[in-house]
Design an enzyme around this catalytic site. Structure first.
Site, PDB file in Angstrom:
ATOM      1  N   SER A  18       0.791  -1.226  -0.018  1.00 23.12           N
ATOM      2  CA  SER A  18      -0.042   0.010   0.010  1.00 23.12           C
ATOM      3  C   SER A  18       0.899   1.304   0.195  1.00 23.12           C
ATOM      4  CB  SER A  18      -1.026   0.060   1.269  1.00 23.12           C
ATOM      5  OG  SER A  18      -1.884  -1.060   1.044  1.00 23.12           O
ATOM      6  N   THR A  63      -6.507  -3.323   7.704  1.00 20.37           N
ATOM      7  CA  THR A  63      -6.252  -4.544   7.209  1.00 20.37           C
ATOM      8  C   THR A  63      -6.310  -5.595   8.432  1.00 20.37           C
ATOM      9  OG1 THR A  63      -4.937  -6.058   5.543  1.00 20.37           O
ATOM     10  CG2 THR A  63      -3.863  -4.628   7.089  1.00 20.37           C
ATOM     11  N   LYS A  67     -10.139  -5.278  10.804  1.00 19.12           N
ATOM     12  CA  LYS A  67     -11.338  -4.790  10.152  1.00 19.12           C
ATOM     13  C   LYS A  67     -12.778  -4.855  10.885  1.00 19.12           C
ATOM     14  CE  LYS A  67      -9.449  -5.912   5.358  1.00 19.12           C
ATOM     15  NZ  LYS A  67      -9.727  -6.640   4.128  1.00 19.12           N
ATOM     16  N   GLY A 127     -12.832 -19.406   4.869  1.00 18.80           N
ATOM     17  CA  GLY A 127     -12.651 -18.068   5.696  1.00 18.80           C
ATOM     18  C   GLY A 127     -14.228 -17.532   6.363  1.00 18.80           C
ATOM     19  N   LEU A 216      -7.183 -13.629  -2.223  1.00 21.85           N
ATOM     20  CA  LEU A 216      -7.161 -12.301  -2.181  1.00 21.85           C
ATOM     21  C   LEU A 216      -5.746 -11.656  -1.768  1.00 21.85           C
ATOM     22  CD1 LEU A 216     -10.349 -11.569  -0.176  1.00 21.85           C
ATOM     23  CD2 LEU A 216     -10.056 -12.178  -2.595  1.00 21.85           C
ATOM     24  N   TYR A 218      -2.121 -10.791  -2.286  1.00 22.83           N
ATOM     25  CA  TYR A 218      -1.029 -10.260  -3.500  1.00 22.83           C
ATOM     26  C   TYR A 218       0.439 -10.195  -3.120  1.00 22.83           C
ATOM     27  CZ  TYR A 218      -1.139  -6.205  -0.475  1.00 22.83           C
ATOM     28  OH  TYR A 218      -0.811  -5.290   0.400  1.00 22.83           O
TER      29      TYR A 218
END
Length: 255
Positions: A18, A63, A67, A127, A216, A218
């Site tokens: 990020s 994150t 969350k 999950g 999900l 990366y």
């Protein structure tokens, strides 16, 4: 003029792209007064001190594992969080925290871009956390049947599951995942293969060329799940495009 500060909160954050993503964006757009930092918080209860020490903080991405935990510090939930107990985007205005969720935007746009969504009728989500619920909301909006895979028992799920709207879905324990043929799409919404070992109970050998497998995660770009899936003929997608889409959506919120 003081810098406009944005950042990411979570723990750990060594895997995150990020900061690199937003610094590159700020440089390309000539936004010299915008900064982006990684804020590793060992506890979400460290958030008030972070806000106090950074009065120029205008927005946060959120994150794992915060969350849902961060919601106790939020002043306003936007309408999109009516059925979603998780946020990954916070706008800070007049010392108030406004919660949004751009994971849904990122997941949906990435899925539409990289698959023929009309061919997806049934999905297995690994999950039951905030990311999993965001994926469920997107799939439900497209009338795609969803099953959650979990280590919890059915009684535990009913007591602890964060999303009331998703309780009507099916739940299966990892140990009982014998047949994957009924699923068109498999989504990993856990941190496994990132900093944790792969889900040992999952029947990786049952994945085949009829499956689309969306992780999900990366970083790494190819997780253990994606590697195994690709070698067995499945179409694989990692979370990088989802990151880009949700980051751009966050920026639009912060403006």
């Amino acid at each position: 003029m003081s810098d406009k500060l944005f950042g990411l909160v979570g723990y750990p954050l060594s895997h995150s792209f990020s900061k690199i993503y937003f610094e590159d964006k700020f440089r390309k757009e000539g936004l010299n007064n915008c900064k982006y930092e990684l804020f590793e918080l060992k506890s979400i209860d460290d958030l008030p001190e972070l806000l106090k020490n950074n009065p120029n903080l205008m927005g946060l991405n959120v994150t794992s594992p915060y969350k849902t935990a961060i919601m106790k510090y939020v002043d306003f939930k936007t309408s999109q969080l009516q059925n979603n107990p998780a946020t990954n985007c916070i706008k800070i205005k007049d010392q108030k925290l406004y919660a949004y969720n751009t994971d849904t935007i990122g997941f949906e746009q990435s899925l539409i871009e990289q698959t023929d969504i009309a061919d997806i009728h049934s999905t297995l989500i690994l999950g039951t956390g905030g990311a999993a619920i965001s994926c469920y909301i997107v799939l439900n909006n497209h009338n795609i049947k969803t099953t959650f895979a979990t280590r919890q028992s059915n009684s535990q799920i009913k007591e602890t599951f964060l999303s009331k709207i998703a309780l009507s879905s099916e739940f299966v324990n990892y140990d009982n995942l014998k047949n994957l043929e009924q699923y068109d799409l498999i989504v990993n919404a856990t941190p496994c293969s990132m900093s944790l070992p792969p889900i040992k109970e999952f029947p990786y050998e049952k994945i085949n060329s009829n499956h689309v497998v969306f992780d999900l995660i990366y970083n790494p770009s190819e997780t253990f799940l994606l590697y195994k899936s690709k070698t067995q003929g499945a179409k694989t997608i990692n979370g990088l495009n989802m990151l880009r889409y949700q980051a751009e959506a966050s920026w639009e919120i912060w403006l």
